[in-house]
Enzyme design. Structure first.
Site, PDB file in Angstrom:
ATOM      1  N   MET A  32      -6.848  -7.085  -3.202  1.00  0.00           N
ATOM      2  CA  MET A  32      -5.868  -8.169  -3.061  1.00  0.00           C
ATOM      3  C   MET A  32      -5.170  -8.047  -1.708  1.00  0.00           C
ATOM      4  SD  MET A  32      -4.415  -9.048  -6.798  1.00  0.00           S
ATOM      5  CE  MET A  32      -3.161  -7.785  -6.893  1.00  0.00           C
ATOM      6  N   LEU A  35      -3.894  -3.741   2.567  1.00  0.00           N
ATOM      7  CA  LEU A  35      -4.793  -2.589   2.478  1.00  0.00           C
ATOM      8  C   LEU A  35      -4.145  -1.316   3.034  1.00  0.00           C
ATOM      9  CD1 LEU A  35      -8.170  -4.258   3.562  1.00  0.00           C
ATOM     10  CD2 LEU A  35      -7.106  -4.128   1.299  1.00  0.00           C
ATOM     11  N   HIS A  39      -7.700   1.896   0.032  1.00  0.00           N
ATOM     12  CA  HIS A  39      -8.746   0.857   0.183  1.00  0.00           C
ATOM     13  C   HIS A  39      -9.768   1.282   1.236  1.00  0.00           C
ATOM     14  CE1 HIS A  39      -5.238  -1.672  -1.234  1.00  0.00           C
ATOM     15  NE2 HIS A  39      -6.166  -2.016  -2.090  1.00  0.00           N
ATOM     16  N   GLY A 149     -10.889   1.807  -7.392  1.00  0.00           N
ATOM     17  CA  GLY A 149     -10.152   3.070  -7.370  1.00  0.00           C
ATOM     18  C   GLY A 149      -9.797   3.520  -8.778  1.00  0.00           C
TER      19      GLY A 149
END
Ligand code: PAF
Length: 290
Positions: A32, A35, A39, A149
């Site tokens: 989304m 970052l 990420h 993650g």
């Protein structure tokens, strides 16, 4: 170098098809935006696994409740492009809401049971929104592998289940949580923490580690583990515990006694910022390298 950013489904499909025509496998990192290093680690993992790496950046409205932070969720496309470039992404897919949810979209994906507890209990509809957008991204990008993650343990577990249940031809890779040196799990929401709350936040991970130590020392009663975990989190000044649970790592259902792979999972408000974290306290059901 900054990877190109495309916004339409046709463009990302064309780029994927061109990569596949060259014999490359396609990796997807759904995000989304906003970052951070967590990420970047997902993008690097995708880079190792796949010949062509797509990062999607889409703040998905269907996974936010009416009182949640959709409007104020950070949107930092320029900085995100740099993170993607540095980590080795080949393409960014950053669609508008109208492209992902045209008028008259009526179909949603719901993974029953797994979404009822933990975050699902206080965020009704959240995982329905997550599963819907992730399946749409899978259908749009058609990746061979997708990387998530393990900080969002329940999300990862639900996506693994969705892929299995719906025979989606994608390998779901669940990567380890990236942490600050003091143990705080990286999150796009950490930027909202006041200096005082930021200093307290590592106590969340510390409480999880204490829970694991209690289990290792022989405590098998899940309710006792949970209430000690809850007490430890409640002792953080200003903290409000949303949940502190010890659940079956596979089914995410409450446990009476340890004896199966289990995970301790928590959500805690520091100020208005809701942080989640988890720790396997016996071997885990989803691949979790912690
Ligand atoms: O974990 C996230 O950032 C989101 O839930 C995801 C998987 C990108 C779906 O919007």
């Amino acid at each position: 170098m900054l990877p190109p950013t495309v916004t339409t489904i046709a463009e990302v499909r064309r780029a994927g098809a061109a990569a596949r025509a060259l014999g490359k496998s396609v990796g997807l990192v759904p995000t989304m935006g906003a970052l951070h290093e967590g990420h970047a680690a997902l993008v690097r993992a995708a880079r190792r696994r796949s010949g062509f790496v797509v990062v999607s950046i889409f703040v998905n409205p269907t996974q936010f409740g009416p009182k949640e932070d959709f409007a104020k969720y950070p949107r930092t496309l320029e900085a995100d492009q740099k993170v993607c470039g540095d980590a080795g992404a080949d393409l960014i897919f950053a669609p508008a809401v109208e492209a992902m949810y045209p008028e008259n979209s009526f179909t949603f994906v719901d993974v029953s049971t797994l979404g009822d507890h933990l975050c699902g209990a206080t965020r009704p509809g959240h995982f329905r929104g997550v599963c819907t957008v992730v399946l749409k991204l899978f259908n749009i990008v058609r990746p061979d592998a997708a990387h998530f993650g393990s900080k969002d343990y329940q999300q990862a577990r639900i996506i693994v289940q969705m892929v299995r249940d719906l025979n989606v031809p994608v390998e779901v890779c669940v990567e380890p949580t990236v942490r600050e040196p003091d143990g705080l799990a990286l999150s796009s929401r950490n930027r909202y923490l006041s200096a005082e709350d930021r200093a307290l936040a590592p106590r969340i991970q510390a409480a999880l580690r204490t829970t694991r130590a209690r289990a290792v020392a022989g405590e098998v009663d899940a309710a006792r583990l949970e209430s000690a975990l809850h007490a430890e989190l409640s002792a953080i000044p200003g903290a409000r515990v949303d949940y502190a649970r010890v659940v079956d790592a596979e089914t995410l259902q409450p446990l009476t006694r340890l004896g199966r792979p289990a995970v301790a999972a928590v959500a805690v408000f520091l100020g208005t910022t809701r942080l989640i974290d988890n720790l396997p306290i016996a071997e885990c059901g989803v691949r979790n390298a912690e």
